[in-house]
Design a protein around this motif. Structure first.
Motif, PDB file in Angstrom:
ATOM      1  N   GLU A 186       0.811  -1.213   0.000  1.00  0.00           N
ATOM      2  CA  GLU A 186       0.000   0.000   0.000  1.00  0.00           C
ATOM      3  C   GLU A 186       0.845   1.264   0.000  1.00  0.00           C
ATOM      4  O   GLU A 186       0.421   2.306  -0.494  1.00  0.00           O
ATOM      5  CB  GLU A 186      -0.942  -0.004   1.211  1.00  0.00           C
ATOM      6  CG  GLU A 186      -2.008  -1.102   1.139  1.00  0.00           C
ATOM      7  CD  GLU A 186      -2.974  -1.046   2.304  1.00  0.00           C
ATOM      8  OE1 GLU A 186      -2.724  -0.241   3.239  1.00  0.00           O
ATOM      9  OE2 GLU A 186      -3.974  -1.780   2.285  1.00  0.00           O
ATOM     10  N   GLU A 198     -10.093  -1.611  -5.075  1.00  0.00           N
ATOM     11  CA  GLU A 198      -9.916  -2.194  -3.743  1.00  0.00           C
ATOM     12  C   GLU A 198      -8.851  -1.430  -2.946  1.00  0.00           C
ATOM     13  O   GLU A 198      -9.053  -1.083  -1.786  1.00  0.00           O
ATOM     14  CB  GLU A 198      -9.507  -3.663  -3.874  1.00  0.00           C
ATOM     15  CG  GLU A 198     -10.602  -4.566  -4.424  1.00  0.00           C
ATOM     16  CD  GLU A 198     -10.108  -5.991  -4.652  1.00  0.00           C
ATOM     17  OE1 GLU A 198      -9.026  -6.332  -4.121  1.00  0.00           O
ATOM     18  OE2 GLU A 198     -10.786  -6.756  -5.359  1.00  0.00           O
ATOM     19  N   SER A 228      -9.929   2.396  -2.301  1.00  0.00           N
ATOM     20  CA  SER A 228     -10.946   2.594  -1.263  1.00  0.00           C
ATOM     21  C   SER A 228     -10.332   2.551   0.133  1.00  0.00           C
ATOM     22  O   SER A 228     -10.789   3.246   1.043  1.00  0.00           O
ATOM     23  CB  SER A 228     -12.045   1.536  -1.398  1.00  0.00           C
ATOM     24  OG  SER A 228     -11.516   0.229  -1.196  1.00  0.00           O
ATOM     25  N   LYS A 229      -9.286   1.748   0.308  1.00  0.00           N
ATOM     26  CA  LYS A 229      -8.596   1.681   1.607  1.00  0.00           C
ATOM     27  C   LYS A 229      -7.727   2.917   1.835  1.00  0.00           C
ATOM     28  O   LYS A 229      -7.636   3.427   2.948  1.00  0.00           O
ATOM     29  CB  LYS A 229      -7.706   0.433   1.670  1.00  0.00           C
ATOM     30  CG  LYS A 229      -8.457  -0.886   1.625  1.00  0.00           C
ATOM     31  CD  LYS A 229      -7.478  -2.059   1.627  1.00  0.00           C
ATOM     32  CE  LYS A 229      -8.195  -3.381   1.488  1.00  0.00           C
ATOM     33  NZ  LYS A 229      -7.235  -4.516   1.401  1.00  0.00           N
TER      34      LYS A 229
END
Length: 432
Positions: free
Chosen positions: A96, A130, A133-134
């Motif tokens: 991330e 995915e 959105s985090k």
């Protein structure tokens, strides 16, 4: 008896084709009608018009054959789940903290191994949603990363655009792929930078967009391992690079390996398919790949016909005079032609077909090498090929559930990515 169509008639034919595309007429028919009308109003008889259209269409047959061969690789990569595996592996490995880079890089790699750019965006989009959105990343930033990375990968891939521009200048696609590598890296860097700067601008992507997007990703249970997924693209790239590397290092044995992409791409695909233990699906996957190529081939034929009109006219000479009259070196005709044709057709493949067939001879007369002409023209074609009269604009908007207004805000950033690659390519091959 030969005929030269007036430049104004060629421009009107091109304008008519663009207008018909904007009116949602099938792109192939729009290009053919533009070519026919341009010939007739330019003074060609009915029989001469037929000859011009047929000659123009015949000029792209070598490209068509190679594009159909590339369809085998595209079908295998997409239908087997190999493309999904590669994308998910890249994103998961970088984590991330480097989310934007990983999304752009994943799309670049998918395009570089032969997946079409709109399909590559569709494949990575669900993963991007995915992750986004985090991380609270905006739709704008996500599509800038995906589209920018895709553009970078598209100029170093065995995709229809690379095959088309290489055929247009009578060189090997691998030569274009190698020579475009540094411009592609610069395009990737700019895409990541722009996406990072815009990650908090506009609507934040949410998981609700996943259901409304057009992602193609397969379930994890269906995906092959990363090692098996890489077999087909690695074999294809290695075989495509044998001759150029041999020429670069002056190794006679490698130089004599002159196997066309028409053979290499299907062979690599079949090897990869058996490596993934999916040999039983060879008929289904090749059929799927061919189906994906049908629209591309038809558009190439239409582009060839319109290219025949432009080549028969004195439009290339008029543009050369205009450029030189403005004090611009004629050697820059290649990227300029790529930019103009990309904007006109909203398609990289169509742009390089029109550019190389219409202006190829004029470009080479300025002393530009075929490789330099091909690389700079293809880079130029990526600058404004994402306009609303093309399919790519709408497919990518759907991939992250964007409105047309939101999608239009991405266009300037895509323009900067393409312009960066064009400037770098021009500096490398036309200036220094």
């Amino acid at each position: 008896m030969t005929i030269t169509v007036g430049w104004w008639a060629a421009l009107l034919g091109l304008a008519l084709a663009i207008a018909l595309i904007l009116m949602k007429l099938n792109t192939t028919y729009a290009l053919l009608l533009g070519a026919i009308v341009g010939c007739l109003i330019g003074g060609a008889s009915f029989s001469q018009t037929v000859d011009i259209v047929i000659k123009g269409s015949q000029s792209v047959m070598g490209t068509v054959v190679r594009v159909l061969a590339a369809g085998v690789l595209a079908g295998v990569m997409m239908e087997s789940g190999a493309a999904d595996t590669i994308a998910r592996t890249i994103v998961s490995k970088f984590g991330e903290g480097l989310a934007i880079f990983s999304l752009a890089f994943a799309t670049m790699i998918l395009c570089a191994v032969g997946v079409f750019i709109p399909v590559a965006v569709l494949i990575v989009a669900p993963i991007a949603i995915e992750v986004g959105s985090k991380m609270k990343i905006s739709k704008l930033a996500i599509l800038v990363a995906l589209s920018g990375g895709g553009k970078a990968g598209n100029i170093i891939s065995p995709n229809p655009n690379t095959i088309a521009v290489a055929s247009g200048f009578k060189i090997q696609p691998s030569q274009v792929m190698i020579a475009s590598f540094i411009p592609a890296l610069c395009g990737l860097a700019v895409a990541v930078l722009l996406a990072t700067l815009t990650q908090h601008r506009g609507t934040v992507v949410t998981m609700a967009d996943l259901d409304k997007g057009g992602g193609d990703a397969k379930g994890d249970k269906e995906l092959p391992s990363i090692g098996r997924a890489l077999v087909a693209p690695v074999v294809a790239v290695v075989l495509l690079m044998v001759n150029p590397v041999g020429s670069l290092l002056h190794i006679g044995l490698l130089q004599r390996f002159q196997v066309d992409a028409m053979y290499i791409l299907p062979i690599a695909s079949i090897i990869g398919l058996f490596a993934m233990k999916q040999g039983g699906h060879i008929l289904d996957y090749t059929k799927a790949g061919l189906n994906r190529m049908v629209d591309v081939v038809l558009i190439l034929i239409g582009a060839g016909a319109l290219g025949g009109l432009i080549t028969t006219s004195d439009l290339p000479q008029q543009i050369v005079r205009l450029i030189t009259g403005m004090g611009i070196s004629g050697s820059f005709l290649a990227p300029i032609a790529g930019i103009l044709m990309g904007a006109a057709s909203a398609s990289t493949s169509t742009a390089v077909i029109l550019g190389s067939s219409s202006f190829g001879s004029a470009i080479l007369r300025f002393g530009v090498s075929p490789v330099a002409a091909a690389v700079t023209m293809q880079a130029g074609a990526t600058v404004i090929d994402q306009l609303p009269h093309g399919n790519y604009f709408h497919v990518t908007a759907k991939s992250v559930n964007m409105t047309l207004g939101e999608r239009m805000k991405v266009v300037p950033f895509e323009f900067l990515v393409g312009l960066t690659m064009t400037i770098v390519a021009s500096l490398m091959y036309l200036v220094f």
